[in-house]
Design an enzyme around this catalytic site. Structure first.
Site, mmCIF file in Angstrom:
data_model
loop_
_atom_site.group_PDB
_atom_site.id
_atom_site.type_symbol
_atom_site.label_atom_id
_atom_site.label_comp_id
_atom_site.label_asym_id
_atom_site.label_seq_id
_atom_site.Cartn_x
_atom_site.Cartn_y
_atom_site.Cartn_z
ATOM 1 N N SER A 233 0.781 -1.211 -0.117
ATOM 2 C CA SER A 233 0.093 0.151 0.115
ATOM 3 C C SER A 233 0.613 1.566 0.002
ATOM 4 C CB SER A 233 -0.775 0.184 1.350
ATOM 5 O OG SER A 233 -0.220 -0.597 2.125
ATOM 6 N N HIS A 263 -2.046 -8.498 1.639
ATOM 7 C CA HIS A 263 -1.796 -7.735 3.100
ATOM 8 C C HIS A 263 -2.905 -7.141 4.044
ATOM 9 C CE1 HIS A 263 0.113 -3.788 4.061
ATOM 10 N NE2 HIS A 263 -0.466 -3.302 2.458
ATOM 11 N N HIS A 309 5.350 -12.828 7.505
ATOM 12 C CA HIS A 309 5.663 -11.105 6.912
ATOM 13 C C HIS A 309 6.880 -11.334 5.996
ATOM 14 C CE1 HIS A 309 6.048 -7.317 8.078
ATOM 15 N NE2 HIS A 309 4.875 -7.920 7.894
ATOM 16 N N ARG A 318 2.759 -5.607 17.294
ATOM 17 C CA ARG A 318 1.407 -5.164 17.312
ATOM 18 C C ARG A 318 0.881 -6.262 17.884
ATOM 19 N NH1 ARG A 318 1.760 -3.410 10.923
ATOM 20 N NH2 ARG A 318 2.980 -5.275 10.752
ATOM 21 N N ASP A 373 -2.185 -8.956 12.042
ATOM 22 C CA ASP A 373 -3.911 -9.106 11.155
ATOM 23 C C ASP A 373 -4.860 -10.801 12.386
ATOM 24 O OD1 ASP A 373 -4.123 -7.352 9.686
ATOM 25 O OD2 ASP A 373 -3.128 -8.740 7.834
HETATM 26 N N1 HAX Z 1 0.684 -20.238 5.560
HETATM 27 C C1 HAX Z 1 1.326 -20.454 4.554
HETATM 28 N N2 HAX Z 1 2.113 -20.408 3.869
HETATM 29 C C2 HAX Z 1 2.765 -18.973 3.574
HETATM 30 C C3 HAX Z 1 2.276 -18.583 5.164
HETATM 31 C C4 HAX Z 1 1.520 -19.020 5.659
HETATM 32 N N3 HAX Z 1 0.574 -18.110 6.929
HETATM 33 N N4 HAX Z 1 3.203 -17.992 5.600
HETATM 34 C C5 HAX Z 1 4.586 -17.903 3.827
HETATM 35 N N5 HAX Z 1 3.643 -19.019 3.979
HETATM 36 C C6 HAX Z 1 4.742 -19.845 2.613
HETATM 37 C C7 HAX Z 1 4.591 -18.367 1.215
HETATM 38 O O1 HAX Z 1 2.783 -18.396 0.987
HETATM 39 C C8 HAX Z 1 5.510 -18.809 0.540
HETATM 40 O O2 HAX Z 1 4.778 -19.859 -0.673
HETATM 41 P P1 HAX Z 1 5.258 -20.235 -1.783
HETATM 42 O O3 HAX Z 1 6.588 -20.105 -1.802
HETATM 43 O O4 HAX Z 1 4.775 -21.391 -2.283
HETATM 44 O O5 HAX Z 1 4.559 -18.993 -2.428
HETATM 45 C C9 HAX Z 1 6.999 -19.507 1.269
HETATM 46 O O6 HAX Z 1 5.720 -19.177 2.704
HETATM 47 C C10 HAX Z 1 7.705 -18.922 1.789
HETATM 48 O O7 HAX Z 1 7.468 -17.431 1.967
HETATM 49 P P2 HAX Z 1 8.277 -15.583 3.399
HETATM 50 O O8 HAX Z 1 9.452 -15.804 2.543
HETATM 51 O O9 HAX Z 1 8.031 -16.666 4.355
HETATM 52 O O10 HAX Z 1 6.591 -14.675 3.105
HETATM 53 P P3 HAX Z 1 6.647 -14.037 2.044
HETATM 54 O O11 HAX Z 1 7.347 -12.807 1.720
HETATM 55 O O12 HAX Z 1 6.442 -14.498 0.353
HETATM 56 O O13 HAX Z 1 4.486 -13.813 2.369
HETATM 57 C C11 HAX Z 1 3.232 -13.112 3.488
HETATM 58 C C12 HAX Z 1 4.633 -13.097 3.085
HETATM 59 C C13 HAX Z 1 3.279 -12.356 4.683
HETATM 60 C C14 HAX Z 1 3.164 -12.773 2.532
HETATM 61 C C15 HAX Z 1 2.643 -14.505 3.544
HETATM 62 O O14 HAX Z 1 3.688 -14.918 4.613
HETATM 63 C C16 HAX Z 1 1.093 -14.904 3.988
HETATM 64 O O15 HAX Z 1 1.425 -14.896 2.567
HETATM 65 N N6 HAX Z 1 0.956 -14.570 4.920
HETATM 66 C C17 HAX Z 1 -0.664 -14.914 5.160
HETATM 67 C C18 HAX Z 1 -1.239 -13.686 5.285
HETATM 68 C C19 HAX Z 1 -0.884 -12.617 5.842
HETATM 69 O O16 HAX Z 1 -0.937 -13.522 6.959
HETATM 70 N N7 HAX Z 1 -0.981 -11.648 5.009
HETATM 71 C C20 HAX Z 1 -0.698 -10.422 6.102
HETATM 72 C C21 HAX Z 1 0.634 -9.950 6.417
HETATM 73 C C22 HAX Z 1 0.219 -8.542 7.215
HETATM 74 C C23 HAX Z 1 -0.018 -7.494 6.359
HETATM 75 O O17 HAX Z 1 0.429 -6.572 5.028
HETATM 76 N N8 HAX Z 1 -0.772 -7.286 6.702
HETATM 77 O O18 HAX Z 1 -1.390 -6.055 5.627
#
Ligand code: HAX
Length: 434
Positions: A233, A263, A309, A318, A373
Site C-alpha cells: 500500500s 496484505h 511476514h 503490534r 492481523d
Molecule cells: N501460511 C501458509 N504458507 C505461508 C504462510 C502462511 N501463513 N506464510 C508464508 N507461507 C508460504 C508462502 O506462501 C510462500 O510459498 P510459495 O513459495 O509456495 O509461494 C513461502 O511460504 C515463502 O514465503 P515467505 O518468504 O515466508 O513469505 P513472503 O514474503 O513470500 O509472504 C506473506 C509474506 C505475509 C504474504 C505470507 O506470510 C502470507 O501469505 N501470510 C498469510 C497472509 C497474511 O497474514 N498477510 C498479512 C501480512 C501482514 C500485512 O501486510 N498486513 O497488512
C-alpha cells in the site's frame, strides 16, 4: 503556539539541505545489489527507496521516527500523525490545534453519500471506502494550485492541506460505509471537540458506555498507522504520488493494494478462519483440534492468515500489544481465547510444515510468527463490530496517516518520479549464461 504547518515550514529547509549534502558527497555509493531471485521474488530486501517516517527491523518490528512501537503505544492517533510527519511528539497545545484542524475539515460532501448509495448492495466495504476517497478528488488543493502554476518548493503545503482534509473525513466516511453497507440506520455526524478515535467509534454507532472500545480504537489506529515505505500500500501510494497525482488519487490507490488478502485483507480472513474453527469444533477448540485444522488448511493449499511476514522475523509487536490489551480487558472471551490458543499452536505447525515444504523442494516459510492481523479482529468482534469484511476499512483509516505523511514528505523533498528498470526473462537468460 506553532501549528503543524508552522513546524513543517520550519523543519523542511534543513531536511532538504541534509539530503542535498548526502547526494552531493555520497551519491554514487552502493547500498544494495539485486539477485535474480529478488528480481523474480517481489524485490524482497532490495533497498531502492527512502522512507523517513518509520522503519521495520526484522528482529524488532515497527519503529516510528526512532521510537519502537510498544514504547509509544500510549500515544493517540493525532499524536502519531504529528510524530510521523515532524519527527516529534506534539505538546498539548499542538495536539489540541490538530484536533481543531480536523473539526474544521470533517464535513463529508453530500455527493459522496449519493455515490455510495448508488453502489450495488453487495459491494465490498473496501471498494465503497476507496470509491469515496477517489470521488472527492475534485476537492484537491494540490491539483488546483498545480493548475494555476506553483513552484516545486511549495508543493508540500497544498499536499498537507489535502492530507488533512482526507484524514479529517475518513472516520466519518468509514463509519458511513459501515452504517450504509450493514443497514445500521442513519449517518451519525462528527462531534467537534472529540478526538479522532472516539469520534470514529461514536459515528459507527456502537455502544461504548465505559469508553473501552474508544481506548481499543485509539490503540488500533496507532498500531496500523505506518510500516515503512516498501509494503504494497505505501509503495503504491508512493509510486502514484510520484507522478504528481494528488493525495486523493494516491491514497485511494494505496488502499486498493491494502485490500488484497496477502496484505490488509488478512485481518478479515483471520477472523474468518478463527470463527470457522470455532464452528467446526462447537466453541473454542483444544490445542490438538487446532493443530489438525491448521494442517488441514495448509494441505488444502491455503495460507494461515495472520501468520508470516515479508520483512519481520519475530512476533509482530503490534500483535503482542493487542494480546496484552485482550488479556487485560476480555481474557474470557471465547474468540479471544481461540486467538491466543492459535498463537500457542500455529507457529510450531508452520515450522513443521515448512520442513515438509523444503523436503518437497519448495521455499521454507521464512517467518512462522503472528503478524498484526492475527489478533486485532477478535478484539473488534468482542466490542460488537462483528462484520469482519469491514475490518480492512478500519486498517485503512489508520494506514492513511502513514501514506499522507510519506507523501507530504516526498513533496517537500521533491522526491523523483518512480521508474525502476524492468528486464525481460530473455535478458536474464543472457545475463546468467555460463
Ligand atoms: N501460511 C501458509 N504458507 C505461508 C504462510 C502462511 N501463513 N506464510 C508464508 N507461507 C508460504 C508462502 O506462501 C510462500 O510459498 P510459495 O513459495 O509456495 O509461494 C513461502 O511460504 C515463502 O514465503 P515467505 O518468504 O515466508 O513469505 P513472503 O514474503 O513470500 O509472504 C506473506 C509474506 C505475509 C504474504 C505470507 O506470510 C502470507 O501469505 N501470510 C498469510 C497472509 C497474511 O497474514 N498477510 C498479512 C501480512 C501482514 C500485512 O501486510 N498486513 O497488512
Amino acid at each position: 503556539m506553532a501549528t503543524l504547518q508552522d513546524v513543517m515550514r520550519d523543519k523542511i529547509p534543513a531536511w532538504r539541505d541534509e539530503i542535498r549534502g548526502i547526494l552531493k558527497n555520497n551519491g554514487s555509493k552502493v547500498i544494495s545489489e539485486v539477485t535474480v531471485q529478488q528480481a523474480y521474488g517481489g524485490m524482497r530486501g532490495v533497498k531502492g527507496m527512502i522512507c523517513d517516517t518509520s522503519v521495520v527491523e526484522p528482529d524488532k518490528g515497527l519503529i516510528i521516527r526512532g521510537r519502537p512501537l510498544l514504547e509509544i503505544k500510549h500515544l493517540w492517533p493525532e499524536e502519531i500523525f504529528y510524530l510521523l510527519l515532524t519527527g516529534e511528539e506534539p505538546d498539548d497545545a499542538a495536539k489540541a490545534d490538530l484536533q481543531k484542524q480536523y473539526d474544521k475539515r470533517a464535513g463529508v460532501p453530500d455527493y459522496v453519500w449519493d455515490v455510495l448509495k448508488a453502489m450495488p448492495e453487495d459491494s465490498h466495504p473496501m471498494c465503497m471506502f476507496n470509491t469515496a476517497i477517489l470521488v472527492m478528488e475534485r476537492e484537491s488543493a494540490f491539483r488546483k494550485r498545480y493548475d494555476e502554476g506553483m513552484t516545486k518548493g511549495d508543493y508540500w503545503e497544498p499536499a498537507l492541506e489535502d492530507g488533512l482534509q482526507v484524514l479529517a473525513k475518513l472516520p466519518g466516511i468509514a463509519a458511513g460505509v459501515y452504517r450504509l453497507r450493514y443497514k445500521k440506520g442513519g449517518l451519525i455526524p462528527w462531534t467537534n471537540g472529540l478526538d479522532w478515535g472516539a469520534n470514529y467509534v461514536k459515528m459507527l454507532g456502537i455502544d461504548d458506555a465505559d469508553g473501552t472500545f474508544a481506548e481499543l480504537m485509539r490503540l488500533y489506529l496507532n498500531f496500523h498507522s505506518d510500516h515503512e515505505g516498501g509494503n504494497v500500500s505505501a509503495n503504491t501510494c508512493h509510486t502514484v504520488g510520484s507522478a504528481l497525482s494528488d493525495m486523493y488519487y494516491a491514497v485511494s490507490a494505496g488502499l486498493n493494494g491494502l485490500a488484497g488478502p496477502l496484505h490488509g485483507l488478512a485481518n478479515q480472513e483471520c477472523l474468518g478462519w478463527i470463527l470457522e474453527t470455532m464452528k467446526k469444533f462447537g466453541g473454542a477448540p483444544t490445542e490438538a483440534q487446532l493443530r489438525d485444522f491448521a494442517f488441514e488448511t495448509l494441505r488444502s493449499g491455503k495460507v494461515i492468515p495472520g501468520y508470516g511476514h515479508a520483512v519481520l522475523r519475530v512476533t509482530d509487536p503490534r500483535y503482542a500489544g493487542f494480546l496484552e490489551f485482550g488479556r487485560k480487558h476480555i481474557a474470557d472471551d471465547p474468540v479471544f481465547l481461540t486467538v491466543s490458543r492459535v498463537f500457542d499452536v500455529v507457529p510450531k505447525v508452520l515450522e513443521e510444515y515448512s520442513e515438509e515444504r523444503v523436503k518437497a523442494g519448495k521455499n521454507p516459510i521464512a517467518n512462522c510468527w503472528p503478524n498484526v492481523d492475527a489478533g486485532s479482529g477478535s478484539l473488534l468482534y468482542h466490542y460488537g463490530l462483528t462484520e469482519f469484511p469491514y475490518y480492512t476499512v478500519l486498517f485503512s483509516v489508520s494506514r492513511a496517516m502513514g501514506m499522507v505523511a510519506q507523501l507530504v514528505l516526498n513533496r517537500a523533498m521533491g522526491t523523483a518520479l518512480t521508474r525502476p528498470k524492468s528486464v525481460s526473462t530473455r535478458w536474464i537468460k543472457g545475463q546468467v549464461k555460463g
